[in-house]
Design an enzyme around this catalytic site. Structure first.
Site, PDB file in Angstrom:
ATOM      1  N   HIS A 263     -36.994 -27.425  23.160  1.00 44.15           N
ATOM      2  CA  HIS A 263     -36.109 -27.680  24.195  1.00 44.15           C
ATOM      3  C   HIS A 263     -36.480 -26.808  25.419  1.00 44.15           C
ATOM      4  CE1 HIS A 263     -32.072 -28.605  26.270  1.00 44.15           C
ATOM      5  NE2 HIS A 263     -32.147 -27.464  26.982  1.00 44.15           N
ATOM      6  N   GLU A 264     -36.404 -25.288  25.111  1.00 41.90           N
ATOM      7  CA  GLU A 264     -36.864 -24.387  26.249  1.00 41.90           C
ATOM      8  C   GLU A 264     -38.140 -24.783  26.512  1.00 41.90           C
ATOM      9  OE1 GLU A 264     -34.159 -23.453  27.078  1.00 41.90           O
ATOM     10  OE2 GLU A 264     -32.779 -23.097  25.545  1.00 41.90           O
ATOM     11  N   HIS A 267     -38.125 -27.094  29.389  1.00 43.04           N
ATOM     12  CA  HIS A 267     -37.769 -26.313  30.544  1.00 43.04           C
ATOM     13  C   HIS A 267     -39.075 -25.647  31.178  1.00 43.04           C
ATOM     14  CE1 HIS A 267     -33.507 -26.865  30.853  1.00 43.04           C
ATOM     15  NE2 HIS A 267     -33.312 -26.612  29.510  1.00 43.04           N
ATOM     16  N   GLU A 293     -32.801 -30.453  32.947  1.00 45.27           N
ATOM     17  CA  GLU A 293     -32.397 -30.778  31.609  1.00 45.27           C
ATOM     18  C   GLU A 293     -33.118 -32.150  31.213  1.00 45.27           C
ATOM     19  OE1 GLU A 293     -30.609 -29.618  29.145  1.00 45.27           O
ATOM     20  OE2 GLU A 293     -30.512 -27.713  30.494  1.00 45.27           O
TER      21      GLU A 293
END
Lengths: 496, 496
Positions: A263-264, A267, A293
């Protein structure tokens, strides 16, 4: 030097101060000894104040007026100028002492919250939160007045420009209706499939760390420009050329860290993919938090939980953690990673119920900002909302209104970005599948480069040159809709 | 609010920006991925520029003029006001663009130096150093003019207020004379004692790290307010409530890391011991870099290499690294830790030859600043100087003029502080022994609290309220002299 060039220099300076703030925030969460918290709060407050002073300098306002008389012909430069004006208006709406007071109150509240959350002691943090709410409301009213928006919409605009409560409310209401049928159906289908077998472990933390790093690297994160560390609350920070991502680890299982890091990574790759030619300019930043997101959830949900990627991930996991090879089969991994349940914790929620967590927060924070809900009444309102949305009541505030950092750090109006991002990620994935027909085949070899090439061109490379919906139109052919998201959920969870 | 109170607020703000700079410098040396260097250089330059802008604001100058009309009666406040004026004059002497240009040039040069040092490639860093020298000379001339000092003295004043070349030159000349006799004598006495036996090892790095942490903690460093990390070049940074010290480790031996950590612990405890009531005020800072080195060298040289402390340290080392217990006897440890030799590297030098390393740098940097030595001629001048002072010639620039970070980071005028600090440490230790007769007995139990109590009161607690020599008078009864230092060396190295 033209007025526009002077403005570019001024905004680069502001962005550079904000980079320093980002780094100090990272340090506070990842490295700082506890005794440094008070001094750090001051450092952040002073730098926030200086950043605000730079943005509200009368010479900057004069340059804006002059530049607007003959705006640049280049569309990016013209867009940059419009965003500069927007930033200047945002800053000018807020008195300097309010900005520094907010920074101090947020630091103090966040610091108390860390302890209060552990002991589930809402009373301990209540007065700090009340002060944060008071100052945020003051700021929201000033911003709302400046832009002709409701106070809450003015806060939402800080995180995702151009998107207000009226944009998300119908989406959320529709989703609540969808969920009422979808959740029991998903649960029934899941029950029919039998219970997947947990990986046996053990999951030594160094092994997890090494695997997380390798997976994020193979997804495209460049560690010459990045670090992966441990923090209590995973996040992505730093700057476009110095991404700082964090995760947390437990020896009980490995998916929390792996999926968190991916997830990170989404980003961080967005930041890393922004065009260098417009670095430190408003038009060169990410397009907002919903857009952000969309990039993290594209990787975490659309890619990493897909059958294609899991068929490649299985052998990687097996090589790291060993045991019965059949447990790493795609079917079993999918069962473990796409489990639908009704839990109290947003960050552990599956993608079917996640929007319900966001809807709850959206409604509560809107009421807090409107003055319709007092901080004293927040725990009760939270628990009622959870009961109404998911049919469960948190046994304590740690698993209720104390679970998220956002409000305690002064972030109101942010939560909707998560669900807008999840919907955008589904819409983007559908567009990628149309444009790059062999994307799933590549994913099944662990190769995300076709996907990354597309998002670099269609999303990252466009930076903040378009509003959120225009960006979605440019990239996917239509503004944000929930259709691709519900189609994705239907295919993944509602099809026996 | 009085003008003085307004000034206190202004200077606290400046100090807070400087804290942010200190933290970002720490991060750059300890945490930052290499790809972050360019952005970090910009962040440091912009913050340095803002700090300078705050110090040169006309409203601050007006407040100074007003406050000086009726100076505060409290001696600390009066001293603070005088220091504020001094800072303001320093800042006002330097144009803002020069300050930012220096910050950028220093960051760029330091970054190139890191590679050039490894490959011993002076030519690679030469143009960067030439630019640093050019800008530093420009700054030194502006500062010299403002204070009626020679340019080099104006630089020295930045690191140790009130101490100039005329103060250190006679001390250095006298030491050069002392060394001509003392070094051969020390070598002869040492030869008569036989060769100490190296500890056998192994020295696993995690074991060293744990021991370093434990020793620094038992010396008085409070890890609720501190971190110990690894960096290529050990240093002490951070802020008074958030000390960041670093060390480096090799598996070949353990003394470099242990003594390095104790050195940095001395620095950190000084910062931690500054009076909180004057935090972020000029009068509340450390009294300068010579004073700072006196505190690190008090711990590293006076305490940690004393027979008393070694008699306690031996069993700690034995417990960590094992092997023949007799090797940990005080006599053998003293032989290993107090070995006199003629080496190329300053940071590895013993306390007899260390001043020679400083004298070399003092003479060369003075000549560089005066324009009497060009950067092109630096390597040759360095090697000639080493030959003249210690009778050895470095085989390459890595072991010659590339070894220290200081010049490549723009620090000229700093080096004398090391030897002033070593002399001050000896004078302070002599004063402590007079005031606290049982200090050695406590040290032989690993208990530094009597010593720490004395320095907290006599040095740390006085902060920057006195000039360096007045501080020495207040604490030790006399201004800095070399007598206690040579007496210390005579007792430790020149007595059979």
């Amino acid at each position: 030097m033209t007025a526009y060039d002077r403005l570019a220099t001024r905004f680069a300076r502001i962005a550079t101060v904000n980079e320093a703030i980002s780094m100090l925030n990272w340090d506070a969460s990842v490295m700082m000894p506890p005794g440094g918290a008070a001094a750090r709060g001051e450092q952040l407050a002073v730098l926030s104040g200086l950043s605000h002073e730079l943005a509200t300098a009368s010479a900057l306002a004069d340059d804006l007026t002059e530049a607007e008389l003959s705006p640049p012909a280049d569309p990016w430069a013209a867009g940059n100028l419009a965003l500069m004006r927007h930033r200047q208006q945002q800053a000018a709406a807020l008195p300097a002492d309010l900005v520094e007071a907010q920074s101090r109150a947020n630091s103090a509240c966040e610091s108390v919250w860390r302890g209060a959350r552990q002991t589930s002691d809402f009373a301990a943090v209540r007065p700090y939160l009340a002060e944060v709410v008071r100052l945020t409301r003051e700021a929201s009213m000033a911003l709302g007045e400046a832009f002709g928006l409701t106070p809450y919409d003015a806060l939402m605009d800080l995180y995702q420009r151009g998107i207000g409560a009226a944009d998300v409310e119908p989406i959320f209401t529709a989703y609540e209706g969808f969920l009422a049928d979808a959740l029991p159906l998903a649960e029934a289908i899941q029950a029919g499939r039998g219970i997947p077998t947990p990986l046996p472990g053990p999951f030594p933390i160094p092994t997890q760390e090494a695997l997380c790093r390798r997976l994020s690297e193979s997804a495209g994160l460049d560690y010459r420009h990045a670090r992966l560390d441990t923090s209590a609350h995973p996040f992505s920070g730093g700057t476009p050329t110095d991404n700082r991502i964090t995760s947390r680890y437990t020896e009980d299982e490995c998916f929390q860290s792996l999926m968190g890091v991916m997830h990170e990574t989404g980003h961080a790759m967005y930041e890393a993919g922004l065009p260098r030619a417009y670095a430190r300019q408003p038009v060169g930043e990410a397009a907002g938090m919903a857009a952000h997101e969309s990039q993290s959830l594209l990787i975490e949900l659309q890619v990493c939980r897909s059958d294609a990627y899991l068929s490649w991930l299985g052998p990687q996991l097996a090589a790291s953690f060993g045991g019965d090879p059949s447990l790493y089969a795609t079917g079993n991994l999918g069962g473990l990673l796409r489990r639908v349940d009704r839990g109290f914790i947003r960050v552990e929620a599956n993608e079917v119920t996640y929007p319900a967590h966001v809807i709850l927060r959206f409604r509560l924070e809107r009421a807090l900002m409107a003055g319709d809900l007092s901080v004293d009444d927040l725990p009760g309102a939270w628990n009622e909302g959870m009961q109404s949305l998911l049919g469960i009541t948190p046994p304590d505030d740690r698993r209720g209104c104390l679970q998220d950092i956002h409000w305690y750090d002064g972030a109101f109006g942010y939560f909707p970005s998560y669900t807008l991002g999840a919907m955008a990620a589904a819409q983007i994935m559908a567009a990628i599948r149309r444009a790059v027909p062999d994307v799933d085949e590549a994913m099944s070899k662990g190769d995300l480069s076709p996907l990354l090439g597309w998002v670099r061109r269609e999303i990252h490379g466009r930076a903040n040159s378009l509003g959120f919906n225009d960006l979605m139109v440019a990239a996917t052919g239509k503004p944000l809709e929930s259709a691709d998201f519900t189609a994705h959920l239907t295919a993944r969870y509602l099809t026996a």
